[in-house]
Design a protein around this motif. Structure first.
Motif, short mmCIF file in Angstrom:
data_model
loop_
_atom_site.label_atom_id
_atom_site.label_comp_id
_atom_site.label_asym_id
_atom_site.label_seq_id
_atom_site.Cartn_x
_atom_site.Cartn_y
_atom_site.Cartn_z
N UNK A 22 0.91 -1.15 -0.27
CA UNK A 22 0.39 0.21 0.06
C UNK A 22 0.81 1.33 -0.01
N UNK A 23 0.38 2.26 -0.40
CA UNK A 23 1.41 3.49 -0.27
C UNK A 23 1.53 4.13 1.28
N UNK A 24 0.91 3.07 2.09
CA UNK A 24 1.03 4.00 3.55
C UNK A 24 2.59 3.10 3.60
N UNK A 25 3.72 2.06 2.93
CA UNK A 25 4.65 2.04 2.86
C UNK A 25 5.65 1.95 2.13
N UNK A 26 6.50 2.73 2.82
CA UNK A 26 7.88 2.82 2.35
C UNK A 26 9.14 1.61 1.70
N UNK A 27 8.98 0.57 2.73
CA UNK A 27 10.06 0.28 2.42
C UNK A 27 9.37 -1.80 2.44
N UNK A 28 10.51 -1.57 1.25
CA UNK A 28 9.51 -3.98 1.40
C UNK A 28 11.20 -4.53 1.39
N UNK C 33 12.31 0.32 -1.89
CA UNK C 33 11.60 1.41 -1.34
C UNK C 33 10.85 2.46 -2.23
N UNK C 34 9.87 2.66 -1.39
CA UNK C 34 8.70 3.49 -2.54
C UNK C 34 8.12 4.76 -1.49
N UNK C 35 8.11 5.70 -3.24
CA UNK C 35 7.26 6.85 -2.11
C UNK C 35 5.86 6.31 -1.27
N UNK C 36 6.28 6.95 -0.19
CA UNK C 36 4.84 6.68 0.51
C UNK C 36 3.74 8.35 0.75
N UNK C 37 2.73 7.65 1.44
CA UNK C 37 2.07 8.66 0.71
C UNK C 37 1.58 9.85 2.34
N UNK C 38 2.89 10.13 3.22
CA UNK C 38 2.95 10.60 4.18
C UNK C 38 4.16 10.25 4.91
N UNK C 39 5.15 11.35 5.30
CA UNK C 39 6.36 11.54 5.98
C UNK C 39 6.82 13.04 6.87
N UNK C 79 19.77 -0.58 -7.65
CA UNK C 79 18.74 0.47 -9.09
C UNK C 79 18.37 1.34 -8.25
N UNK C 80 18.84 3.33 -8.36
CA UNK C 80 18.06 4.01 -7.76
C UNK C 80 16.96 4.90 -9.17
N UNK C 81 16.45 5.59 -9.13
CA UNK C 81 15.29 5.87 -9.42
C UNK C 81 15.86 7.69 -9.58
N UNK C 82 15.83 8.37 -10.95
CA UNK C 82 15.95 9.62 -10.66
C UNK C 82 14.81 10.24 -11.49
N UNK C 83 14.63 11.46 -11.60
CA UNK C 83 13.49 12.21 -12.35
C UNK C 83 12.02 11.93 -10.76
N UNK C 84 10.94 12.64 -11.59
CA UNK C 84 9.70 12.38 -11.35
C UNK C 84 9.38 11.46 -10.49
N UNK C 85 8.84 11.16 -9.30
CA UNK C 85 7.69 9.56 -8.51
C UNK C 85 6.75 9.92 -8.61
N UNK C 86 5.77 9.47 -8.86
CA UNK C 86 4.90 9.72 -8.15
C UNK C 86 4.17 8.21 -6.84
N UNK C 87 3.26 8.36 -5.57
CA UNK C 87 3.10 7.18 -4.60
C UNK C 87 2.88 5.92 -5.33
N UNK C 88 4.36 5.56 -4.81
CA UNK C 88 3.69 3.82 -5.03
C UNK C 88 4.82 3.56 -5.49
N UNK C 89 5.21 4.68 -6.70
CA UNK C 89 7.13 4.29 -6.99
C UNK C 89 7.62 3.35 -6.84
N UNK C 90 8.47 3.09 -7.28
CA UNK C 90 9.91 2.25 -6.35
C UNK C 90 11.30 2.93 -6.80
N UNK C 91 11.36 3.80 -5.78
CA UNK C 91 12.79 4.51 -6.14
C UNK C 91 14.22 4.02 -5.66
N UNK C 92 14.33 2.83 -5.28
CA UNK C 92 15.60 2.30 -4.98
C UNK C 92 15.60 0.90 -5.03
N UNK C 93 16.00 0.29 -5.70
CA UNK C 93 15.78 -1.34 -5.33
C UNK C 93 17.03 -2.20 -4.96
N UNK C 94 17.44 -3.21 -4.44
CA UNK C 94 18.54 -3.49 -3.90
C UNK C 94 18.42 -5.13 -3.68
#
Lengths: 144, 80, 144, 80
Positions: A22-28, C33-39, C79-94
Motif C-alpha cells: 500500500x502507499x503507506x509503506x516505504x520499504x518492502x 523503497x517506494x514513495x510513501x503517502x506520508x512523511x 538500482x536507484x531511480x531519478x526524476x519525478x516519482x508518484x506515490x507507490x513508485x519504486x525509488x530504489x531496489x537492492x
C-alpha cells in the motif's frame, strides 16, 4: 493458491506478493530461498518438501502475525512450496511491507528463522549420484 | 485403543507409509512416544526428537490421546 | 537502462533483477523503497530525485563491490531511480544473491545504509498542499 | 580563475540553476568553499555540510582546483 494460504504445491509467483503493498509503506523486503546445486559439498539435483499441512498452515499464519506485531510492520506474508522442486526453484518466499526499513529487515529475518524452527515441513534432498536423504533439522519443542 | 499414526520425513523410512494403524495402551502423547520407541527400536536416533500433533494442534506431553485419533509424528523440521 | 548501470530515469522493473540468480545461490533478498503517502506527518503526493550522476554511479558500484566482498555474497546490485516519482513508485531496489541467508540480510542492510550515507542523490518531497522541500540528509565526509 | 559550479538539491535554491560560472581566487576545495560562503551568506545553513566533486571524484580539502573545472557542490545526501 488462495491469497491467505501459506503452502502451495505450485510454483511460487513473486509478482502478486510484491504487488500487495500500500502507499503507506516505504520499504518492502522479499526473501526467497531456492534449491541450490550443492549442499555440504554434495551435488544436488532436486528436493522434495513435505509437511503436516494443517499445523504448518497454522504455524505460518502465527509467525506472520507475530512478525507484524513484534516489529510493527504492516504486512508479513510467507509462502512455502511443497512437492518436487528442481534446481533454482523457489522453495520459500517471505514478503514484508513496512513504513520503515529497519523493521522490515528485522521482521523478515524473524520470519525465516521462526519458519525453520517451528513449522512442520521436511526437506528431502536428491543427489546427482542417485542418493537421497532427509536433512536434519530442529526438534519441535513439545511432547518430548 | 486404536490410533492412526502419520509419520513424516525420515520417520516414514522407519515406520512405513502412513497411515499406520496401531493398538496402543498410551493415553497421552508422552506415553504414546514411549510405547512407540519400545515397539520400534529403529526409532532410537529420534529419541527426544519427535513431536506429536493432532490436526492443527501440537500436543504437549500430557495432552490426551483418544480412540480413533490421527496422530502426526513430527521429526525435526527442515523447511525453508 | 544498461545491465551494469545503477541510475535510471525510467520505472524500475523488478523481474530482471530477480531473474539474475544462479543455481549456486540459495538465498535472495530484494529490498525496495517506494514513495510513501506520508512523511513526518505531512501528506505527500510525489518526489523528485536528482543526482550528481558520475559520482553517484561510481559510489553505487563501489558499495555493491564492498557488500559482495565484506559479506561474501555472490551478487549485490542496486538500482536507484531519478526524476519525478508518484506515490507507490519504486525509488530504489537492492538485490542480493547469496549461498546463505545471514550474509544476504547483512549485505542488503549494509548496501541501503551506505547508499543513504555516501551517494550524491537528493530527494525533494512534494506535499498535497503544494509545498515542496528537500529532505535533510547526511553530509558527505570530504572537503569540509 | 574561472570555475563552473554545479549546485545540487537545496543549493540550487541558494545559488540558482547550474551552471554558475564564477571568477574565484581559491586553488583548492577548502578555500573554494570558504570563498563561496563569503560571497553567498545564504549558504550559512550549509556550513561544514557541502562536499565538492569533480566528475566522478570526491575532492578532499586540499584537492587542487584548476581553471575551467566543473565543480559539483554536494549538500547532505538523501537518496533511498
Amino acid at each position: 493458491m488462495e491469497a491467505d494460504m501459506h503452502l502451495t504445491h505450485n510454483a511460487i509467483a513473486l509478482e502478486p506478493l510484491l504487488a500487495s503493498t500500500s502507499n503507506a509503506c516505504g520499504a518492502s523486503l522479499l526473501f526467497t530461498g531456492t534449491v541450490r546445486e550443492h549442499n555440504e559439498g554434495r551435488p544436488v539435483n532436486g528436493m522434495r518438501y513435505t509437511a503436516h499441512e494443517p499445523l504448518a498452515e497454522k504455524a505460518l499464519a502465527e509467525i506472520c502475525r507475530e512478525a507484524e506485531q513484534q516489529f510493527a510492520v504492516a504486512t508479513c506474508h510467507i509462502v512455502h512450496r511443497l512437492g518436487e522442486l528442481r534446481l533454482g526453484d523457489i522453495s520459500v518466499a517471505i514478503v514484508v511491507h513496512s513504513a520503515h526499513r529497519a523493521a522490515a529487515y528485522e521482521a523478515s529475518r524473524f520470519a525465516i528463522e521462526a519458519l525453520k524452527a517451528r513449522v512442520p515441513i521436511f526437506k528431502q534432498e536428491f543427489y546427482t549420484d542417485g542418493d537421497a536423504r532427509y536433512l536434519d533439522g530442529q526438534t519441535l519443542d513439545a511432547a518430548l | 485403543m486404536r490410533i492412526s499414526l502419520i509419520p513424516y520425513g525420515p520417520l516414514v523410512g522407519v515406520l512405513g507409509e502412513p497411515p499406520l494403524d496401531l493398538e496402543l495402551e498410551a493415553t497421552d502423547a508422552q506415553t504414546l512416544l514411549a510405547e512407540l520407541h519400545q515397539r520400534f527400536p529403529a526409532l532410537e536416533p529420534w529419541t527426544q526428537r519427535i513431536a506429536c500433533a493432532c490436526g492443527d494442534s501440537l500436543l504437549g506431553p500430557h495432552s490426551a490421546i483418544h480412540d480413533g485419533d490421527e496422530i502426526a509424528l513430527i521429526p525435526p523440521v527442515s523447511g525453508g
